[in-house]
Design a protein around this motif. Structure first.
Motif, PDB file in Angstrom:
ATOM      1  N   MET A   7      -2.695 -10.033 -51.861  1.00 34.59           N
ATOM      2  CA  MET A   7      -1.415  -9.348 -51.695  1.00 34.59           C
ATOM      3  C   MET A   7      -0.982  -9.346 -50.235  1.00 34.59           C
ATOM      4  O   MET A   7       0.197  -9.582 -49.912  1.00 34.59           O
ATOM      5  CB  MET A   7      -1.515  -7.913 -52.231  1.00 34.59           C
ATOM      6  N   MET A   8      -1.916  -9.084 -49.326  1.00 33.36           N
ATOM      7  CA  MET A   8      -1.585  -9.042 -47.900  1.00 33.36           C
ATOM      8  C   MET A   8      -1.233 -10.436 -47.382  1.00 33.36           C
ATOM      9  O   MET A   8      -0.366 -10.596 -46.526  1.00 33.36           O
ATOM     10  CB  MET A   8      -2.766  -8.471 -47.111  1.00 33.36           C
ATOM     11  N   SER A   9      -1.902 -11.452 -47.923  1.00 31.76           N
ATOM     12  CA  SER A   9      -1.578 -12.826 -47.548  1.00 31.76           C
ATOM     13  C   SER A   9      -0.163 -13.187 -47.983  1.00 31.76           C
ATOM     14  O   SER A   9       0.600 -13.805 -47.225  1.00 31.76           O
ATOM     15  CB  SER A   9      -2.590 -13.782 -48.182  1.00 31.76           C
ATOM     16  N   LEU A  10       0.202 -12.787 -49.210  1.00 34.49           N
ATOM     17  CA  LEU A  10       1.561 -13.035 -49.681  1.00 34.49           C
ATOM     18  C   LEU A  10       2.578 -12.221 -48.886  1.00 34.49           C
ATOM     19  O   LEU A  10       3.708 -12.676 -48.665  1.00 34.49           O
ATOM     20  CB  LEU A  10       1.665 -12.700 -51.168  1.00 34.49           C
ATOM     21  N   ALA A  11       2.178 -11.012 -48.448  1.00 32.68           N
ATOM     22  CA  ALA A  11       3.070 -10.193 -47.624  1.00 32.68           C
ATOM     23  C   ALA A  11       3.408 -10.920 -46.316  1.00 32.68           C
ATOM     24  O   ALA A  11       4.527 -10.805 -45.807  1.00 32.68           O
ATOM     25  CB  ALA A  11       2.424  -8.839 -47.329  1.00 32.68           C
ATOM     26  N   GLU A  12       2.455 -11.665 -45.789  1.00 31.41           N
ATOM     27  CA  GLU A  12       2.732 -12.475 -44.598  1.00 31.41           C
ATOM     28  C   GLU A  12       3.706 -13.603 -44.934  1.00 31.41           C
ATOM     29  O   GLU A  12       4.650 -13.869 -44.181  1.00 31.41           O
ATOM     30  CB  GLU A  12       1.425 -13.047 -44.043  1.00 31.41           C
ATOM     31  N   THR A  13       3.472 -14.258 -46.077  1.00 30.63           N
ATOM     32  CA  THR A  13       4.361 -15.346 -46.504  1.00 30.63           C
ATOM     33  C   THR A  13       5.778 -14.829 -46.723  1.00 30.63           C
ATOM     34  O   THR A  13       6.757 -15.513 -46.389  1.00 30.63           O
ATOM     35  CB  THR A  13       3.842 -15.972 -47.806  1.00 30.63           C
TER      36      THR A  13
END
Length: 370
Positions: free
Chosen positions: A158-164
């Motif tokens: 989720m945090m990785s997608l938040a960066e994306t």
């Protein structure tokens, strides 16, 4: 306009320490406001409710706003931007909508979000989630290390997608610094006695619980995963095989072929046709499984362990090799199949013992005269 503005303030109490900080008293509550001018216009953002927010806390926020104004920044604009950043709960909804719902583990992801992630992190803005927040959640589940690591992996994605999606700076994933717990692989095999007891009871229940008993027997006879049996369609069955498009086999193969022995074919031929076109017509044989565990007194065996038991019998009793088991399971990685390697050692020891016993028999026989 704030709801409180719908009712005229009965009093405005100005702070004598921080210019612009005002406590406005309304019939239904007291609220801190900060008055300042920006680009020739007056701003008056509400910064908190009294007494939930103390005077000292309000002063600290107000002083920060004054510093921003002095630095050429508009605090109100910054607060508006901050409100655009989703909370972890809102990010979870976006995750499920854009990513999680397409996964086969969608239901499990949603369960983890509701059971663990939202209670611990749900109210935090995505940009406010720190390493200590994630580490705290992870450590709360330390008595369940596998579950803890799965939750950590979910939050990390989720945090990785938040960066994306540009809600967090690139490279700021707080999960990357949380150490995962060591996991012990759990592989449980049914013993010969346990499998024998299961087979006796399953055959007993087959006429009454046709679909549930067939579900479990197919797991024993083929080593198929429960999810593969649950999603199998009637059209997938042909010429003694099940050819599945919906599967979890490693290697991202398009089709998964399950070769059916005569016992499995006979079971499938006796199944009633289903309205929805599924092969078995049920999602889970849990009711019968619980009944079997109670009848037999077997403990610690899961339905998925029937797959492991299939491999165990194949290696230990049927004399199959690891490559042959890998072929039956459609494993593309030898590492995946190697978890069963110790069973070959057991079978080899048994074979060596039988050979030695046979040699002892020769020794007891009289020598033939030359």
């Amino acid at each position: 306009m704030n709801n409180t503005d719908c009712h005229k303030a009965t009093a405005d109490l100005k702070d004598d320490k921080v210019p612009g900080l005002t406590l406005r008293v309304f019939p239904r509550g007291k609220y801190f406001y900060m008055y300042y001018r920006w680009a020739g216009q007056q701003r008056r953002p509400k910064i908190g409710e009294f007494p939930t927010m103390t005077v000292s806390e309000a002063r600290e926020i107000a002083q920060g706003m004054l510093r921003d104004v002095a630095a050429g920044l508009d605090p109100s604009a910054a607060r508006r931007e901050a409100r655009k950043i989703p909370t972890v709960r809102e990010l979870g909804a976006l995750y499920m909508e854009r990513h999680g719902s397409m996964k086969k583990s969608a239901k499990e992801d949603l369960r983890q979000l509701e059971a663990y992630v939202y209670p611990a992190l749900g109210k935090l803005r995505v940009t406010d989630v720190r390493v200590t927040d994630v580490d705290g959640l992870h450590k709360k589940l330390k008595d369940r290390p596998v579950q803890a690591n799965r939750v950590l992996a979910l939050v990390s994605k989720m945090m990785s997608l938040a960066e994306t999606w540009e809600y967090r700076p690139l490279g700021s994933n707080p999960c990357s610094r949380v150490t995962r717990f060591r996991e012990r692989k759990r592989i449980r095999y049914g013993t010969a006695e346990e499998l024998g007891a299961l087979m006796v009871r399953l055959r007993h229940y087959l006429p009454k619980y046709r679909q549930q008993a067939t579900f479990l027997l197919l797991g024993l006879y083929t080593g198929a995963r429960p999810i593969e049996l649950r999603t199998a369609r009637r059209e997938d069955y042909r010429d003694g095989t099940l050819t599945l498009r919906d599967h979890k086999t490693d290697g991202h193969v398009d089709l998964r072929t399950i070769h059916l022995p005569a016992q499995a074919v006979e079971l499938i031929e006796q199944l009633p046709k289903t309205r929805d076109g599924s092969l078995l017509g049920i999602k889970s044989p849990r009711h019968l499984w619980d009944k079997l565990m109670e009848d037999t007194g077997i403990e610690g065996l899961r339905r998925y362990d029937l797959r492991h038991s299939f491999a165990s019998v194949g290696l230990s009793f049927a004399g199959l090799s690891l490559d042959e088991i890998g072929g039956l399971f459609d494993h593309r990685s030898t590492a995946t199949t190697s978890r069963y390697a110790h069973l070959i050692d057991t079978a080899a020891r048994q074979a060596a013992a039988k050979t030695a016993d046979a040699i002892d028999v020769f020794a007891k026989a009289p020598l033939r005269a030359v």
